[in-house]
Design a protein around this motif. Structure first.
Motif, mmCIF file in Angstrom:
data_model
loop_
_atom_site.group_PDB
_atom_site.id
_atom_site.type_symbol
_atom_site.label_atom_id
_atom_site.label_comp_id
_atom_site.label_asym_id
_atom_site.label_seq_id
_atom_site.Cartn_x
_atom_site.Cartn_y
_atom_site.Cartn_z
ATOM 1 N N LEU A 1 0.791 -0.980 0.207
ATOM 2 C CA LEU A 1 -0.041 -0.196 -0.131
ATOM 3 C C LEU A 1 1.187 1.300 0.129
ATOM 4 O O LEU A 1 1.461 1.819 0.890
ATOM 5 N N ASN A 2 0.899 2.526 -0.841
ATOM 6 C CA ASN A 2 1.331 3.325 -1.302
ATOM 7 C C ASN A 2 1.067 4.812 -0.125
ATOM 8 O O ASN A 2 -0.147 4.560 -0.039
ATOM 9 N N CYS A 3 2.348 5.022 0.429
ATOM 10 C CA CYS A 3 2.371 5.632 1.566
ATOM 11 C C CYS A 3 2.370 7.216 0.434
ATOM 12 O O CYS A 3 3.542 7.645 0.576
ATOM 13 N N ARG A 4 1.719 8.443 0.645
ATOM 14 C CA ARG A 4 1.909 9.344 -0.280
ATOM 15 C C ARG A 4 1.976 11.433 0.715
ATOM 16 O O ARG A 4 1.451 11.025 1.677
ATOM 17 N N ARG B 1 6.534 6.125 1.144
ATOM 18 C CA ARG B 1 6.786 4.633 2.169
ATOM 19 C C ARG B 1 5.953 3.890 1.235
ATOM 20 O O ARG B 1 4.987 4.077 0.916
ATOM 21 N N THR B 2 5.806 2.554 1.370
ATOM 22 C CA THR B 2 5.181 1.278 1.611
ATOM 23 C C THR B 2 4.838 0.529 2.599
ATOM 24 O O THR B 2 5.938 1.066 3.408
ATOM 25 N N TYR B 3 3.231 0.454 2.756
ATOM 26 C CA TYR B 3 3.374 -0.590 3.947
ATOM 27 C C TYR B 3 2.661 -1.758 3.097
ATOM 28 O O TYR B 3 2.574 -2.387 2.732
ATOM 29 N N LYS B 4 3.488 -2.732 4.341
ATOM 30 C CA LYS B 4 2.884 -4.703 3.514
ATOM 31 C C LYS B 4 1.877 -5.293 4.328
ATOM 32 O O LYS B 4 1.420 -4.152 5.341
ATOM 33 N N ASN B 5 1.893 -6.182 3.741
ATOM 34 C CA ASN B 5 1.078 -7.275 5.122
ATOM 35 C C ASN B 5 0.747 -7.619 6.514
ATOM 36 O O ASN B 5 1.824 -7.848 6.082
#
Length: 237
Positions: free
Chosen positions: A26-29, A40-44
């Motif tokens: 999931l991209n965080c903008r 940054r990105t978030y993982k499962n």
């Protein structure tokens, strides 16, 4: 692949809601819109705290964005909160996004096109493929307003009720159309339930509208009508 966040939240004052990512990535903008840089990105399975919320770019009708404790934003489209609308009174300051899609292209971009009877209701609490559902979609997607059948605490109901609901909500209703306003008509020859449509163009005393379930049952259409044929609800413009 559809991305999701499962949100576990409490209503105790001062408690920051905590979300659990349920997607591969999931991209965080940097801002509440899809053109903003990915910070940054978030993982499962990763947990993130939501520090504030704000109206941002509409993503398939979802205009709320959540700022995480990492200082970046995720669309509420990918958040399951167990309720509609904001889950916290804390707003992110200085980042309100002004949609650039008013009035937008004239096209049938209605998300339930071809799926009118897969389920009864849309996400805004209207019957699918009706004029009210189409206009609710446009208000969310084009105006960036989190509109539903309970907008501002009022029951908007059938199209014939929208004028009264708008006035009870402090929303302007007048005889002056502008692109992005809502054309409204009470009971008339086509429907005892009234009609609403999206104003796409205004040229002198002529108004071009986009609509659903008018000349084409449960389908999209456009018309050019005289200005005086409708009244106009100004949810945002």
């Amino acid at each position: 692949m559809k991305l999701m966040i499962l949100l576990l939240y409490r209503t105790i004052p001062g408690v920051v809601p905590v979300a659990t990512v349920d997607a591969d990535t999931l991209n965080c903008r940097s801002a509440p819109n899809t053109d903003a840089a990915v910070q940054r990105t978030y993982k499962n399975g990763q947990k993130v705290a939501i520090t504030c919320q704000v109206n941002g770019e509409s993503v398939d009708g979802y205009t709320i964005w959540d700022k995480t404790s990492d200082g970046c934003y995720v669309s509420d489209k990918y958040v399951h909160t167990g309720k509609d609308g904001f889950i916290t009174d804390v707003r992110c300051n200085g980042v309100e996004h002004s949609p650039s899609k008013i009035p937008g292209l004239m096209k049938d971009d209605y998300p339930y096109k071809g799926h009118c009877h897969d389920e009864t209701w849309d996400k805004w609490m209207y019957y699918r493929c009706q004029c009210t559902s189409f206009v609710a979609w446009r208000i969310n997607d084009r105006l960036g307003v989190s509109f539903s059948n309970k907008y501002k605490g009022q029951p908007w109901g059938n199209a014939i009720e929208w004028k009264g609901a708008a006035r009870n909500s402090g929303v302007t209703v007048n005889s002056n159309p502008v692109p992005g306003s809502i054309a409204w008509k009470g009971a008339y020859e086509w429907s005892e339930y009234g009609h609403v449509a999206w104003v796409s163009k205004v040229n002198g005393d002529k108004v071009t509208i986009e609509e659903y379930n008018a000349a084409t049952p449960e389908g999209y259409g456009t018309r050019v009508v005289s200005k005086g044929y409708f009244e106009y609800i100004h949810v945002k413009v």
